[in-house]
Design a protein around this motif. Structure first.
Motif, short mmCIF file in Angstrom:
data_model
loop_
_atom_site.label_atom_id
_atom_site.label_comp_id
_atom_site.label_asym_id
_atom_site.label_seq_id
_atom_site.Cartn_x
_atom_site.Cartn_y
_atom_site.Cartn_z
N LYS A 146 -139.94 65.85 56.48
CA LYS A 146 -139.69 67.27 56.32
C LYS A 146 -140.89 67.94 55.65
CE LYS A 146 -134.74 67.07 56.40
NZ LYS A 146 -134.60 67.19 57.81
N TYR A 147 -141.03 69.24 55.90
CA TYR A 147 -142.15 70.00 55.33
C TYR A 147 -142.21 69.85 53.81
CZ TYR A 147 -143.00 72.51 59.77
OH TYR A 147 -143.31 72.85 61.06
N ARG A 148 -141.06 69.91 53.17
CA ARG A 148 -141.01 69.81 51.71
C ARG A 148 -141.57 68.46 51.24
NH1 ARG A 148 -138.35 72.81 48.24
NH2 ARG A 148 -136.98 73.65 49.84
N GLU A 149 -141.19 67.38 51.91
CA GLU A 149 -141.68 66.05 51.54
C GLU A 149 -143.20 65.97 51.70
OE1 GLU A 149 -139.69 62.77 53.59
OE2 GLU A 149 -137.99 64.11 53.93
N ILE A 150 -143.67 66.49 52.82
CA ILE A 150 -145.11 66.47 53.10
C ILE A 150 -145.86 67.25 52.02
CG2 ILE A 150 -146.91 67.18 54.73
CD1 ILE A 150 -144.75 66.79 56.97
N ALA A 151 -145.35 68.42 51.70
CA ALA A 151 -145.99 69.26 50.68
C ALA A 151 -146.05 68.54 49.34
CB ALA A 151 -145.24 70.59 50.56
N GLU A 152 -144.95 67.93 48.95
CA GLU A 152 -144.92 67.22 47.67
C GLU A 152 -145.89 66.04 47.65
OE1 GLU A 152 -140.79 66.20 47.10
OE2 GLU A 152 -140.23 68.28 46.66
N ASP A 153 -145.89 65.25 48.74
CA ASP A 153 -146.78 64.08 48.80
C ASP A 153 -148.25 64.47 48.81
OD1 ASP A 153 -144.56 62.49 48.83
OD2 ASP A 153 -144.75 61.86 50.92
N MET A 154 -148.57 65.58 49.45
CA MET A 154 -149.97 65.98 49.57
C MET A 154 -150.40 66.93 48.45
SD MET A 154 -150.39 66.42 53.68
CE MET A 154 -152.19 66.40 53.66
N GLY A 155 -149.45 67.38 47.64
CA GLY A 155 -149.78 68.30 46.56
C GLY A 155 -150.20 69.68 47.06
N ILE A 156 -149.55 70.13 48.14
CA ILE A 156 -149.84 71.44 48.70
C ILE A 156 -148.54 72.23 48.83
CG2 ILE A 156 -151.93 70.70 49.94
CD1 ILE A 156 -150.26 70.38 52.47
N SER A 157 -148.65 73.50 49.15
CA SER A 157 -147.45 74.32 49.29
C SER A 157 -146.79 74.09 50.64
CB SER A 157 -147.80 75.80 49.13
OG SER A 157 -148.51 76.26 50.27
N ILE A 158 -145.51 74.41 50.71
CA ILE A 158 -144.78 74.32 51.97
C ILE A 158 -145.41 75.27 52.99
CG2 ILE A 158 -142.56 74.75 53.09
CD1 ILE A 158 -141.21 73.78 50.53
N LYS A 159 -145.86 76.42 52.52
CA LYS A 159 -146.50 77.41 53.41
C LYS A 159 -147.75 76.83 54.06
CE LYS A 159 -146.42 81.54 55.05
NZ LYS A 159 -145.41 81.87 56.04
N THR A 160 -148.51 76.04 53.31
CA THR A 160 -149.70 75.39 53.87
C THR A 160 -149.29 74.40 54.96
OG1 THR A 160 -150.90 75.65 51.79
CG2 THR A 160 -151.74 73.98 53.32
N VAL A 161 -148.23 73.66 54.71
CA VAL A 161 -147.72 72.71 55.71
C VAL A 161 -147.31 73.49 56.97
CG1 VAL A 161 -145.92 71.02 56.26
CG2 VAL A 161 -146.99 71.01 54.01
N GLU A 162 -146.58 74.58 56.78
CA GLU A 162 -146.16 75.40 57.92
C GLU A 162 -147.36 75.91 58.71
OE1 GLU A 162 -143.82 78.52 56.16
OE2 GLU A 162 -142.09 77.20 55.82
N ASN A 163 -148.37 76.40 57.99
CA ASN A 163 -149.57 76.91 58.67
C ASN A 163 -150.29 75.81 59.44
OD1 ASN A 163 -149.12 79.50 57.71
ND2 ASN A 163 -150.43 79.23 55.92
N GLN A 164 -150.41 74.64 58.83
CA GLN A 164 -151.08 73.53 59.50
C GLN A 164 -150.30 73.05 60.73
OE1 GLN A 164 -154.20 72.12 58.84
NE2 GLN A 164 -154.38 73.93 57.53
N MET A 165 -148.97 73.04 60.62
CA MET A 165 -148.15 72.65 61.77
C MET A 165 -148.26 73.68 62.89
SD MET A 165 -146.81 69.72 61.73
CE MET A 165 -145.69 69.97 63.10
N SER A 166 -148.29 74.95 62.54
CA SER A 166 -148.46 76.00 63.55
C SER A 166 -149.78 75.83 64.27
CB SER A 166 -148.40 77.39 62.92
OG SER A 166 -147.12 77.66 62.45
#
Length: 181
Positions: A146-166
């Motif tokens: 999930k985006y939240r897990e990725i954000a926590e593991d990478m030390g980035i915001s969920i918004k950054t994960v969303e942007n990268q996935m887009s």
């Protein structure tokens, strides 16, 4: 029938008034929603829902102005709600495609000769992604995180994960016609 009389009869629960309302406005409203949606079945569903809700809430009915305008506005609002709901719902076809890729990616066997070129092409497409984008894409689509897990593991915001996935999905979609997914 005069609209004020019709509204009064509807509030009193007269079935004949409801039948008149249906006969008088149904086709007109369906045509209006069809013009917006281009979908005859959807237009019928929306109009039926509006007219049914109108009947169910007849005792609380407050029509200021024209009944026709009221129904027009109610159908229009119902159509907008439908659009919003559709936008929030993930594209089912897209989800099925990624589920298929996920299953195929980890289950490709030598005898699955048809899938091997598709999986190779997917790997080529993933190699075109920027490193961080690729890492996030793999974590989400192939590791099913999930985006939240990725954000926590990478030390980035969920918004950054969303942007990268887009970004990843845009790049892959632009080149995915060769995948025939």
């Amino acid at each position: 029938m005069d609209e004020k009389v019709l509204i009064a009869n509807l509030k009193q629960g007269e079935v004949s008034a409801y039948e008149y309302l249906f006969k008088e406005y149904y086709d007109w409203l369906c045509n209006y929603i069809f013009q917006l949606s281009g979908n005859r079945s959807l237009s019928k569903d929306i109009v039926q829902e509006v007219i049914l809700n109108f009947w169910e809430k007849r005792s609380q009915l407050t029509v200021k102005g024209s009944l026709k305008a009221y129904l027009f506005r109610a159908c229009h609002n119902q159509f907008l709600m439908h659009i919003r709901k559709e936008k929030k719902r993930p594209d089912l076809l897209d989800k099925l495609r990624w589920d298929t890729i996920y299953n195929s990616y980890f289950e490709v066997k030598e005898e699955d000769s048809q899938l091997i070129p598709v999986m190779q092409k997917l790997e080529e497409l993933m190699d075109k992604l920027p490193p961080k984008c690729k890492e996030i894409f793999i974590m989400n689509k192939l590791e099913r995180r999930k985006y939240r897990e990725i954000a926590e593991d990478m030390g980035i915001s969920i918004k950054t994960v969303e942007n990268q996935m887009s970004k990843a999905l845009r790049i892959i979609r632009e080149n995915a016609s060769v995948l025939m997914l």
